[in-house]
Design a protein around this motif. Sequence first.
Motif, PDB file in Angstrom:
ATOM      1  N   ARG A  63      51.967  40.464  46.675  1.00 47.04           N
ATOM      2  CA  ARG A  63      50.514  40.455  46.526  1.00 47.04           C
ATOM      3  C   ARG A  63      50.036  41.507  45.520  1.00 47.04           C
ATOM      4  O   ARG A  63      49.074  41.291  44.791  1.00 47.04           O
ATOM      5  CB  ARG A  63      49.838  40.700  47.890  1.00 47.04           C
ATOM      6  N   ARG A  72      51.079  38.418  41.452  1.00 45.09           N
ATOM      7  CA  ARG A  72      49.985  37.577  41.943  1.00 45.09           C
ATOM      8  C   ARG A  72      50.089  36.123  41.507  1.00 45.09           C
ATOM      9  O   ARG A  72      49.425  35.264  42.065  1.00 45.09           O
ATOM     10  CB  ARG A  72      48.644  38.158  41.475  1.00 45.09           C
ATOM     11  N   LYS A 119      43.485  41.279  51.199  1.00 50.61           N
ATOM     12  CA  LYS A 119      44.078  40.907  49.910  1.00 50.61           C
ATOM     13  C   LYS A 119      45.526  40.473  50.073  1.00 50.61           C
ATOM     14  O   LYS A 119      46.091  39.853  49.169  1.00 50.61           O
ATOM     15  CB  LYS A 119      44.004  42.082  48.928  1.00 50.61           C
ATOM     16  N   TRP A 120      46.144  40.801  51.179  1.00 55.06           N
ATOM     17  CA  TRP A 120      47.547  40.474  51.397  1.00 55.06           C
ATOM     18  C   TRP A 120      47.739  39.217  52.246  1.00 55.06           C
ATOM     19  O   TRP A 120      48.879  38.826  52.509  1.00 55.06           O
ATOM     20  CB  TRP A 120      48.268  41.647  52.060  1.00 55.06           C
TER      21      TRP A 120
END
Length: 293
Positions: free
Chosen positions: A147, A151, A180-181
């Motif tokens: 991540r 990306r 975000k992960w």
Amino acid sequence: MLPQHSVPLPPFVDLRPIGRCNLSCPFCFGPRHEVPSMSREDALRIASVLRQANVRGVVVSGGEPTLLPYLPELVEELRKPLPGGGRMRVVLSTNGLAPHPTMKRILPHLSWLALPLESADAEEHKALRTGVAPHRDKALDLLREVRKNHRYVQVKLGTVVTRVNSAGAPRVLDLIEDRKWLPDVWKVYQMSETNYGADNKDWLSLGNDEFEQVVKKCRAAAKNRSVKLRVYRNSTRAGSYFFIDPDCQVVVIDETGERRLGNFFSLLAQDNPEPLVLPERNAENFLETYPDQ
């Protein structure tokens, strides 16, 4: 080149070049661990044939494929341009134990990475992902690495639901604190009673109704975190998969279970126009799990 009269390949293929694994998960439906690995030459030749046939996507799994010294070459070959234009969607299904330097040689050639997390409860997870501790922490660490620094690779988390982890499975996403992960897809699997799963079904298998109760909880958890949930049920397994095993044998699944059709290269030379899987089911299974970016 493909023979002029050849068996039509399905749009999506599961390539299992290795049975060996550094885990001993009791629910595993992959090849037996003692099966010798596919040779580098055969693996690269199969990759070339799949591209020539304009196969649209392949899942490379096992066993644990990162134990293969030629894996970077294999995924690079699979990602070369297709004759019909574009590139194959390449998925690596791994247990997440490979060190970062190994993964950095592989990740540039991937479309998707498939990682397993079985439970938010540490003891439940340990009972199912057996052989290396702490597996769960290592899988989460690789998720964070991808991540943060890769990306372009999408991530699918997979959770196999058994009697052991029916309580902790719906809380898997709670292990990922940073939004975000979170994965692009979370897939929840009904345990298949094949190979090691068949050996241990008496203490692992859930009934259909019990499985659907777990799915209901997982669906609510996925909605709460805005993650796409996909569900694998054994009732839709037949006709979905075209496996190429370490011994180059083709394995498909019908209503009676796994069926070995013969050597991949010999099979291609046969004059048989009939599809070996159900193309619509094969495509639906892959594309719902690994959708376009």
